[in-house]
Design an enzyme around this catalytic site. Sequence first.
Site, PDB file in Angstrom:
ATOM      1  N   CYS A 177       0.802  -1.223   0.000  1.00 29.91           N
ATOM      2  CA  CYS A 177       0.000   0.000   0.000  1.00 29.91           C
ATOM      3  C   CYS A 177       0.834   1.272   0.000  1.00 29.91           C
ATOM      4  CB  CYS A 177      -0.949   0.002   1.190  1.00 29.91           C
ATOM      5  SG  CYS A 177      -2.015  -1.441   1.251  1.00 29.91           S
TER       6      CYS A 177
ATOM      7  N   HIS B 124      -9.751   2.418  -0.413  1.00 33.39           N
ATOM      8  CA  HIS B 124      -8.301   2.206  -0.390  1.00 33.39           C
ATOM      9  C   HIS B 124      -7.852   1.593  -1.709  1.00 33.39           C
ATOM     10  CE1 HIS B 124      -4.328   1.488   0.766  1.00 33.39           C
ATOM     11  NE2 HIS B 124      -4.473   0.710   1.810  1.00 33.39           N
TER      12      HIS B 124
ATOM     13  N   LYS C  32      -9.430   8.240   2.366  1.00 33.84           N
ATOM     14  CA  LYS C  32      -9.910   6.907   2.018  1.00 33.84           C
ATOM     15  C   LYS C  32     -11.349   6.684   2.492  1.00 33.84           C
ATOM     16  CE  LYS C  32      -5.395   4.598   1.900  1.00 33.84           C
ATOM     17  NZ  LYS C  32      -4.533   5.725   2.268  1.00 33.84           N
TER      18      LYS C  32
ATOM     19  N   HIS D  89      -2.708   8.173   6.015  1.00 33.27           N
ATOM     20  CA  HIS D  89      -2.969   6.860   5.409  1.00 33.27           C
ATOM     21  C   HIS D  89      -4.367   6.406   5.806  1.00 33.27           C
ATOM     22  CE1 HIS D  89      -2.119   3.004   3.651  1.00 33.27           C
ATOM     23  NE2 HIS D  89      -2.313   2.375   4.794  1.00 33.27           N
TER      24      HIS D  89
ATOM     25  N   GLU E  34      -0.787   4.733  13.430  1.00 35.46           N
ATOM     26  CA  GLU E  34      -0.493   5.963  12.695  1.00 35.46           C
ATOM     27  C   GLU E  34      -0.542   7.185  13.610  1.00 35.46           C
ATOM     28  OE1 GLU E  34      -1.386   8.375   8.592  1.00 35.46           O
ATOM     29  OE2 GLU E  34      -2.662   6.666   9.078  1.00 35.46           O
TER      30      GLU E  34
ATOM     31  N   PHE F  63       0.920  -3.549   4.377  1.00 38.19           N
ATOM     32  CA  PHE F  63       1.234  -4.877   4.869  1.00 38.19           C
ATOM     33  C   PHE F  63       2.723  -5.155   4.649  1.00 38.19           C
ATOM     34  CE2 PHE F  63      -3.184  -7.098   4.341  1.00 38.19           C
ATOM     35  CZ  PHE F  63      -3.665  -6.355   5.390  1.00 38.19           C
TER      36      PHE F  63
END
Length: 419
Positions: free
Chosen positions: A161, A339, A334, A302, A313, A396
Site C-alpha cells: 500500500c 483504499h 480513504k 494513510h 499511525e 502490509f
Amino acid sequence: MSRRVVITGAGAVTPSGIGVPAMWRAVADGRSAIRVLDGPEFAELPVRIGGQVRDFDASDLLEPGLARRLSAVLQWAVAAGDEAIDDADARGMLGGRVDVIAATGSGPVDAMQRATRALDARGPRAVPLALAMHGAPDAAAALLSQRHGLTGAASGVSATCASGAVAIGEGMRRIRHGYADAVLVVGMEDCLGPVNLASNANLRALATGYEDDPSAASRPFDRGRTGFVMSQGAAAVLLESAHGARARGARAIAEVAGFGASSDAHHPTAPRPDGAGAAAAIRACLDDAGATAERVQHVNAHGTGTPAGDAAELAALEAALGARARAIPISATKSSTGHLLGAAGVVEAIIAALSIRDGILPPTLNLDDPEPGWDVVAGTARRADVAAVLSTSFGFGGHNGALLIARGEETHGPGTQAC
C-alpha cells in the site's frame, strides 16, 4: 547535483471520478464512492462492498485496438498517464531523459486469474497473447514510455500500500540527483476480484456488515472502525525539475519537497503498535526536505480504518511531529475514495497538492465517535491556507512511505486553479 522537483500534471481514473477534476470535487464535497459491488462473482463473498471504477469508457480515451488488448487496470493506467501529460501541457515535449515508473501492490492480477481459468477450462491455446506482453507489474511503464516516446528508464515499484508514495519518492530522487529531467509516475490497482477480496476478508482486514449502507463502511479514526474498504483505479503525476518546468513555461501544481521510507521489520500484516517504523519514515521525509515538524500544516493520513493501523499511525504522528501533532488538521480521504492499495499514494499526493492549491482540507467521512484529542477534519471540508502537507502511506509487510508536498516558488496560493 540536487534540483527541486515539482508536480506539473496529474491524472486519475478512480471510483470517485474519471479525471482529476471530478475526483477532487467528489473528495472535497465529501461524497463516498463506496457501493455494493456489481457482478454475480461477488454474490457468495463475505465482503460485497468496495470502490469500483464506474462510467469509464475506454473508447473515449484510448484507441480501439489498444483498448481491446489491455486489461481494465492497464486501460486506467494509460488513461491516467495521458491525462497527467496533457494536464502538464507536455505532450510531444518530453523525450530522452524522462523515466516512467509504474507502482502497484499486485499488478494486473485480474488478467492472470482470467487466463488461469481459460487454461483450466479450454487448454493452452485459450490463454491470451496479451498476457505475455502486458501481464507484468511494470507493464504500464512500458506502455506509457512507448506511447509518448519516453526513452528514459521504465520500471515497476511494488511496496504494497506504500507503492505509490515510494514511486513518487524514487522519481523525485532521480530528478533531484540528475539521473532524469522528468518522471511520469503511475499507480494502478485492480484488487476487487474475488480472490483478493476473499483473501483480505479471511484476514479480517476488511470492513464488514455494511451492505445496507456502504457509504458508512470506511471509518478512519472513528472508534467504531472495523477494517478498510478496497477500491480499484489508477492515478498519475508528472514530476519535473523546477528549472525544466520553468524553462518550458509549465505551471507547477506543487513541489515534492521530501520523501522518506522505512520498514517496520515486525509482522506480515500488523504495524508496530508504537508506530516507530512509520515515525522513522516521517522523520526521514522531513530531514530530506530540510524541514522541521513546524513546517507541516496538514496531514493527508494513510487512515484506512483498521483498528490497529489507525492507532499506530496516530502514535507515529505524535512521535515524529511532537507535541503539536494533535493540533495539526488531519484528513483521511480513504473514507471517500476507499483504499486503492498500490495506487493510493499517488491519489493522495494529488489530493495533498490540490489542498494546497485550492486552500481546501478535505473532510473525513463517518467520524461519529472520533479518537479524542486529535483535530481530524470531519463531515465537511475546511478552508485553510496551507503551504505544506504530509502525505503518509503504510502497508502490509511493514512498508512505510511519507511525502512532503509543498507550495514552491513556481506554485501559487489558494484559488489559482493551476492544473
